[in-house]
Design an enzyme around this catalytic site. Structure first.
Site, mmCIF file in Angstrom:
data_model
loop_
_atom_site.group_PDB
_atom_site.id
_atom_site.type_symbol
_atom_site.label_atom_id
_atom_site.label_comp_id
_atom_site.label_asym_id
_atom_site.label_seq_id
_atom_site.Cartn_x
_atom_site.Cartn_y
_atom_site.Cartn_z
ATOM 1 N N GLY A 26 0.829 -1.191 0.000
ATOM 2 C CA GLY A 26 0.000 0.000 0.000
ATOM 3 C C GLY A 26 0.863 1.240 0.000
ATOM 4 O O GLY A 26 2.098 1.166 -0.101
ATOM 5 N N LYS A 46 2.887 -6.745 8.733
ATOM 6 C CA LYS A 46 2.547 -5.467 8.105
ATOM 7 C C LYS A 46 3.592 -4.438 8.511
ATOM 8 O O LYS A 46 3.623 -3.985 9.655
ATOM 9 C CB LYS A 46 1.148 -5.032 8.548
ATOM 10 C CG LYS A 46 0.612 -3.794 7.851
ATOM 11 C CD LYS A 46 -0.825 -3.521 8.295
ATOM 12 C CE LYS A 46 -1.427 -2.332 7.579
ATOM 13 N NZ LYS A 46 -2.840 -2.092 8.013
ATOM 14 N N ASP A 136 -14.429 2.755 7.436
ATOM 15 C CA ASP A 136 -13.992 2.212 6.145
ATOM 16 C C ASP A 136 -14.444 0.761 6.009
ATOM 17 O O ASP A 136 -13.674 -0.106 5.598
ATOM 18 C CB ASP A 136 -12.477 2.322 5.987
ATOM 19 C CG ASP A 136 -12.016 1.997 4.563
ATOM 20 O OD1 ASP A 136 -12.853 2.058 3.639
ATOM 21 O OD2 ASP A 136 -10.826 1.668 4.380
#
Length: 325
Positions: A26, A46, A136
């Site tokens: 990302g 992550k 979200d």
């Protein structure tokens, strides 16, 4: 805020894990498949970069604060955090697919859709009970485990919504700033956000859940807009014109009235969700209400007859086992 101030009991050692391969990337992070050296358990790693002041970016701080405050069987648990160079790495269980990809592989059988949706709604209910809004919600943020559990993830836009006072385990108001309408994934974004409302509440999540439920029930997104304006047009074509008569507080929406949209009577729910039972249509209608004050809460949705007799996670797992994921 400096990283060490919020890591707390999550701290783990980099030497505990080995990186196997990159599985996602990302703007602010990279995700790798990894493995714990002692237990050999595979995990998702992550990697997030710190600011020049060695502080956590706001979206990372939000995610860590929420995961410290909320624990639920359907919320992706944080298993550890360790420093790595100029960043930190968050350790999560490894999930090989998500609700979006499961739906994209073919329409979900009605019992499987109900079972998955119930788990997702229960996770969001836990967030709301703790004072957080996710902001979200989308099928891609509902991970699916091999044993059929739904795990809600991606809390970088999550925020406590309330009186604006500092919370013992929350991000300070001066760090957060004013509410922004630029949150969420377009197809699942509430109308008050599409019209740039600067004041909103947990009801934005409830709209998203309604759109996710409609997607699962009909086998395709209800309103897949190509832009924000196209999204507004598609929503009104499906659900009818947004007017002051609908009860929506449009006077509080900053962009209301800047464009004129053609009037639309909308479509009946029987046409929008063909072949579904009345309780499923009532659920979506209650959640996809233009007026946030009248929109169903998560608690109201979970009390719906629709969720009676929901299948167990094992049934979801059996369905996933036959999909080409």
């Amino acid at each position: 805020m400096e990283a060490q101030a919020v890591l707390g009991s999550f701290v783990a050692g980099q030497e505990d894990y080995e990186v196997l391969e990159e599985i996602g990337q990302g703007t602010f992070s990279e995700v790798h498949r990894g493995r714990h050296r002692s237990t050999h358990q595979e995990v998702a790693l992550k990697e997030m970069f710190l600011t020049e002041q060695k502080a956590l970016p706001l979206h990372v701080e939000r995610e860590l604060q929420l995961l410290r405050a909320v624990s639920h069987p359907n919320i992706l648990p944080l298993q550890g955090v360790y420093s790595k160079g100029f960043g930190i790495t968050l350790v999560f269980p490894l999930c090989r697919t998500d609700l979006y990809r499961a739906m994209d592989a073919g329409p979900l059988p009605a019992p499987i859709a109900k079972a998955a949706l119930k788990q997702l709604f229960e996770a969001v209910g836990a967030l709301h009970d703790a004072g957080f809004a996710h902001r979200d919600l989308a099928p891609s943020n509902a991970l699916l485990t091999d044993d059929g559990r739904v795990l809600l993830c991606d809390f970088g836009q999550a925020r406590r919504l309330g009186d604006g006072q500092p919370q013992a385990d929350g991000v300070a108001p001066d760090r957060e700033g004013a509410l922004t309408p630029v949150v969420g994934t377009r197809w699942y974004r509430a109308p008050e956000l599409l019209f740039a409302a600067r004041s909103y509440n947990h009801a934005v999540d409830c709209w998203s859940l309604g759109m996710i439920a409609a997607h699962a029930l009909r086998g395709a997104p209800l309103c897949p807009g190509a832009s924000d304006i196209d999204q507004i047009c598609r929503v009104q074509a499906a659900l009818g014109s947004i007017e002051e008569a609908s009860g929506a507080p449009v006077a509080d929406w900053a962009d209301w009235g800047k464009l004129v949209f053609p009037p639309s009577p909308g479509q009946p729910w029987e046409a929008l969700l063909p072949g579904t039972d009345p309780a499923a249509r009532e659920l979506c209608a209650g959640l996809l209400c233009y007026d946030p004050a009248q929109r169903w809460s998560v608690a109201r949705a979970l009390s719906s007859d629709y969720f009676d007799g929901a299948a167990a996670p094992a049934d979801v797992a059996a369905h996933l086992a036959h999909l080409p994921l």
